[in-house]
Design an enzyme around this catalytic site. Structure first.
Site, PDB file in Angstrom:
ATOM      1  N   CYS A 112       0.805  -1.222   0.000  1.00 12.89           N
ATOM      2  CA  CYS A 112       0.000   0.000   0.000  1.00 12.89           C
ATOM      3  C   CYS A 112       0.837   1.271   0.000  1.00 12.89           C
ATOM      4  CB  CYS A 112      -0.943  -0.004   1.199  1.00 12.89           C
ATOM      5  SG  CYS A 112      -2.113  -1.391   1.170  1.00 12.89           S
ATOM      6  N   HIS A 253      -3.247   6.909   2.771  1.00 18.28           N
ATOM      7  CA  HIS A 253      -3.685   5.650   2.176  1.00 18.28           C
ATOM      8  C   HIS A 253      -5.029   5.275   2.763  1.00 18.28           C
ATOM      9  CE1 HIS A 253      -4.172   1.478   1.359  1.00 18.28           C
ATOM     10  NE2 HIS A 253      -3.860   1.106   2.588  1.00 18.28           N
ATOM     11  N   ASN A 283     -10.662  -0.253  -0.064  1.00 13.07           N
ATOM     12  CA  ASN A 283      -9.226   0.037   0.017  1.00 13.07           C
ATOM     13  C   ASN A 283      -8.561  -0.507  -1.250  1.00 13.07           C
ATOM     14  OD1 ASN A 283      -6.450  -0.260   0.461  1.00 13.07           O
ATOM     15  ND2 ASN A 283      -6.666  -0.992   2.564  1.00 13.07           N
TER      16      ASN A 283
END
Length: 342
Positions: A112, A253, A283
Site C-alpha cells: 500500500c 492511504h 481500500n
C-alpha cells in the site's frame, strides 16, 4: 538549474462491478452495520475475470495521458501487489497497451506504500535528468488474492487503478514533488502477507488452502499504521519547516476510516481536513492515494494550491510521507470514467 518532478495530469479507472456489504453477509458471518462501523466501507469495486491488473492500469494511464501537456513519457512505473503474473513485470504490458513500447518500464511492490515509493523514484529520476516525463500508475486487483470467506480482508479491499503524469519542471512550481520520506521494518512482514508461491514458501500439495491468499493481522496493522504514518508525517512536515497548521488536506492511504481518523487526531488535524475516499470502492492499496486525488479533482473538490500531506503504510512493513501543493489548471474531464459512479 535545479529540476523537479511536477504533477502534469492525473486520471483513474474503476471497474463497474461492486460487491456490497449485504452481498458479503450472504456468504460469511458479518453484516452491513459491522463492516460500516469498523471500516467506513459500504461496497468495494470488483474487476471481472477479463480485467487483469494490466488492463486496469492501462485504462487509468490512458485517462491521465489524455490530460497531459507533455507529448510523451519515457518511463512507466506500475506500483502493484497484484501483478498479472509473477514474471514478467506488469509495467511493460501496460506500456505496450498505451502505445509506449520502447519506453522504460518496471514494477514496484511496496504494497500500500507503493505509490509513494514510486513517486520518490520517479521524482529522483526526473530531478537527475534521467527521465523527462514519467507515467506513474497504481493498479490493484486485490480480489485475486483475497480468500473469499476471510472476514478480516474480504470486506476491506477493492480493485482499481489511478495514474499520474510527472514532468520536469521548477522546484517552486505548484505540483512540484519534494522529498518523499520512506521507511520499512522487515521484522513486521507477517502483519500482512501472502505466504505461498515465493522462494521462501513454495507452493506445496498439502498447503493450507488460505496460503495462496492474503492474511492480515488487523489489530496489529492498525496500531503500526497509525504510529508509522503519524511519525513519518511529522518528519515530512519538519523537513519543509511546516506545521500541521500549514496543511490544508491530509491524503492518507485509504486503509479504513478508523485509521484515517486516528492519524488525523494524532497529528492534531481537524477531521474535515482528512480526505476520505473508500465508502463506495474499498481500500485499493497502491492505487488508493492517486485514486483519492483523481476523484477529488474530478469532482471539483481540489481547486489548486491546496497544501497536502500524503502518507501511507503497507505490508513489509513499509511506510512513507511527503508534502506538496496541488497544481492549478489540471484537466478535470480526463479524471472520469464509466466505472465511477460519483
Amino acid at each position: 538549474m535545479a529540476r523537479a518532478a511536477v504533477i502534469d495530469a492525473i486520471g483513474h479507472y474503476l471497474p463497474e462491478g461492486r460487491e456490497t456489504n449485504d452481498e458479503l453477509a450472504l456468504r460469511m458471518d458479518t453484516s452491513d452495520e459491522w463492516i460500516r462501523t469498523r471500516t467506513g466501507i459500504r461496497a468495494r469495486a470488483r474487476a471481472g475475470d477479463d480485467e487483469p491488473t494490466s488492463l486496469l492500469g492501462a485504462r487509468a494511464g490512458r485517462a491521465a495521458l489524455a490530460g497531459a501537456t507533455v507529448p510523451d513519457v519515457d518511463l512507466v512505473i506500475v506500483a502493484t501487489t497484484t501483478p498479472d503474473m509473477k514474471c514478467p513485470a506488469t509495467a511493460p504490458v501496460v506500456a505496450s497497451e498505451l502505445g509506449l513500447a520502447g519506453a522504460g518500464s518496471f514494477d514496484m511492490n511496496s504494497a500500500c506504500t507503493g505509490f509513494l515509493a514510486g513517486l520518490g523514484v520517479a521524482s529522483g529520476l526526473i530531478s537527475r535528468g534521467d527521465a523527462r516525463a514519467v507515467l506513474l500508475v497504481g493498479a490493484e486487483k486485490y480480489s485475486s488474492i483475497i480468500y473469499p470467506n476471510d472476514r478480516g480482508t474480504a470486506p476491506i479491499f477493492g480493485d482499481g487503478a489511478a495514474a499520474m503524469v510527472l514532468r520536469a519542471g521548477d522546484p517552486d512550481e505548484l505540483g512540484a514533488v519534494g522529498r518523499v520520506h520512506l521507511g520499512s521494518d522487515g521484522n513486521l512482514w507477517s502483519l500482512a502477507h501472502v505466504r505461498s508461491g515465493g522462494s521462501a514458501f513454495p507452493r506445496a500439495a498439502e498447503e493450507d488452502p488460505h496460503d495462496p491468499y492474503l492474511r492480515m493481522d488487523g489489530r496489529a496493522t492498525y496500531r503500526h499504521a497509525v504510529a508509522r504514518m503519524t511519525e513519518t508525517c511529522r518528519a515530512a512536515l519538519a523537513d519543509r519547516s511546516m506545521t500541521v497548521d500549514d496543511v490544508d488536506l491530509l491524503v492518507a492511504h485509504q486503509a479504513n476510516v478508523r485509521i484515517l481518523n486516528e492519524v488525523a487526531r494524532e497529528l492534531g488535524l481537524d477531521a474535515e481536513k482528512s480526505l476520505v475516499d473508500l465508502t463506495d470502492i474499498g481500500n485499493t492499496a497502491a492505487a488508493s492515494i492517486p485514486m483519492a486525488l483523481s476523484r477529488a479533482h474530478a469532482n471539483g473538490v481540489l481547486a489548486g494550491k491546496e497544501r497536502m500531506l500524503l502518507t501511507a503504510f503497507g505490508a513489509g512493513a513499509s511506510w512513507g510521507a511527503t508534502v506538496l501543493q496541488w497544481p492549478a489548471g489540471l484537466s478535470q474531464e480526463t479524471s472520469r470514467n464509466s466505472g465511477d459512479d460519483n
